[in-house]
Enzyme design. Structure first.
Site, PDB file in Angstrom:
ATOM      1  N   ASP A 146       0.831  -1.188   0.000  1.00 24.28           N
ATOM      2  CA  ASP A 146       0.000   0.000   0.000  1.00 24.28           C
ATOM      3  C   ASP A 146       0.882   1.260   0.000  1.00 24.28           C
ATOM      4  O   ASP A 146       1.717   1.445   0.900  1.00 24.28           O
ATOM      5  CB  ASP A 146      -0.872  -0.073   1.261  1.00 24.28           C
ATOM      6  CG  ASP A 146      -1.665   1.187   1.476  1.00 24.28           C
ATOM      7  OD1 ASP A 146      -2.170   1.738   0.486  1.00 24.28           O
ATOM      8  OD2 ASP A 146      -1.776   1.631   2.632  1.00 24.28           O
ATOM      9  N   ASP A 164       1.256   7.837  -9.617  1.00 23.35           N
ATOM     10  CA  ASP A 164       0.535   7.471 -10.845  1.00 23.35           C
ATOM     11  C   ASP A 164      -0.660   6.611 -10.434  1.00 23.35           C
ATOM     12  O   ASP A 164      -0.650   5.391 -10.590  1.00 23.35           O
ATOM     13  CB  ASP A 164       1.475   6.702 -11.779  1.00 23.35           C
ATOM     14  CG  ASP A 164       0.778   6.297 -13.059  1.00 23.35           C
ATOM     15  OD1 ASP A 164      -0.345   6.773 -13.307  1.00 23.35           O
ATOM     16  OD2 ASP A 164       1.349   5.485 -13.801  1.00 23.35           O
TER      17      ASP A 164
END
Ligand code: SPM
Length: 288
Positions: A146, A164
């Protein structure tokens, strides 16, 4: 798991609540891959006129025909705004396209890359080699996990951080929240720059205002840069930027000739021009 697309008579239709009353379609020849990871549905198509296409939960992430516009701008705008980017963090972008662009910079010594979904990397390596070539550089350290948790453990480590992300309706939603941006700021060295996928000034005004507000509050300088990408809804997407020092809206160093020759979208001129927003968007961001 959501799926924001339909296929009918050889056409792929992207239909998403984030751009209501609007759909984008592309003619496809065949499905090259279709699968589900722990996080999302992953599909790769051969389109008729736009090369291969990667979708996550049915939302277009890239087509081979125009991916260069997004990857070059999201990577090179912050990297050229910085006077000497050596340590870089990239969060998301399991296709490898942003890494491909980051690694064109000789001054970059080390790239941490954090992606939540290992399957996206695997599928890209198999079907999208012109993007996944981004993983082939020895300066890259791959972390699967994560991005939010990864950033929380980092303090004053990076010159440039690039996020991104997919849209805030899937596993990437946490990357659009203020605590994540606070973590990004803490992970930057003095004079560092952050650049994140900033959605569309036409279609997602609330998200654009939300991200601009956060970056205005947290950073010394803030900016929004617009990119033309025909296969994203509305034909455009933006970068939200925050800086702890350097100017964002112009390059802070010269682009070497041999690097400029490799690029198809980014140039010093488009760097500056991308920050000149249509009047409504300029006002929208001035008023916050
Ligand atoms: N490396 C390419 C990954 C793409 N990440 C961004 C995808 C965004 C897709 N949705 C576009 C919606 C535009 N408002």
């Amino acid at each position: 798991m959501k799926n924001h697309h339909q296929i009918k008579d050889g056409w792929f239709f992207e239909i998403c609540p984030m751009w209501p009353g609007m759909g984008f379609s592309l003619q496809i020849e065949k499905v090259l891959y279709s699968g589900e990871s722990r996080f999302q549905k992953i599909d790769v198509y051969q389109t008729r006129h736009h090369g291969k296409m990667l979708t996550l939960d049915g939302i277009i992430q890239l087509t081979e025909s125009d991916e260069f516009a997004y990857q070059e701008m999201l990577a090179h705008v912050p990297l050229f705004a910085h006077p000497n980017p050596e340590n870089v963090l990239v969060i998301g972008g399991g296709d490898g396209g942003i890494l491909r662009e980051v690694c064109r910079h000789d001054c970059v010594k080390d790239v941490d890359f954090c992606e939540i979904d290992e399957e996206v990397i695997r599928v890209s390596r198999q079907f999208l080699p012109t993007l996944a070539c981004g993983f082939d550089d020895s300066r890259i350290n791959i972390h699967i996990g994560d991005g939010n948790a990864f950033v929380l453990g980092k303090k004053k480590q990076y010159d440039v951080i690039i996020v991104d992300s997919s849209d805030p309706i899937g596993p990437g939603d946490v990357l659009f929240k203020k605590p994540f941006y606070e973590g990004l700021k803490a992970a930057l060295k003095p004079g560092g720059i952050v650049a994140t996928q900033g959605e569309s000034i036409f279609l997602h005004k609330e998200w654009v205002i939300h991200l601009a507000k956060i970056t205005k509050e947290l950073f010394i300088k803030q900016g929004y840069s617009c990119i033309m990408v025909p296969t994203y809804p509305g034909g455009n997407i933006s970068i939200c930027l925050g800086s702890l020092g350097p100017e964002l809206n112009k390059p802070g160093r010269q682009i070497p000739d041999q690097l400029q020759e490799q690029l198809r979208y980014y140039s010093p001129e488009i760097h500056e021009a991308s920050f000149i927003l249509p009047h409504f968007a300029k006002k929208m961001l001035e008023d916050i």
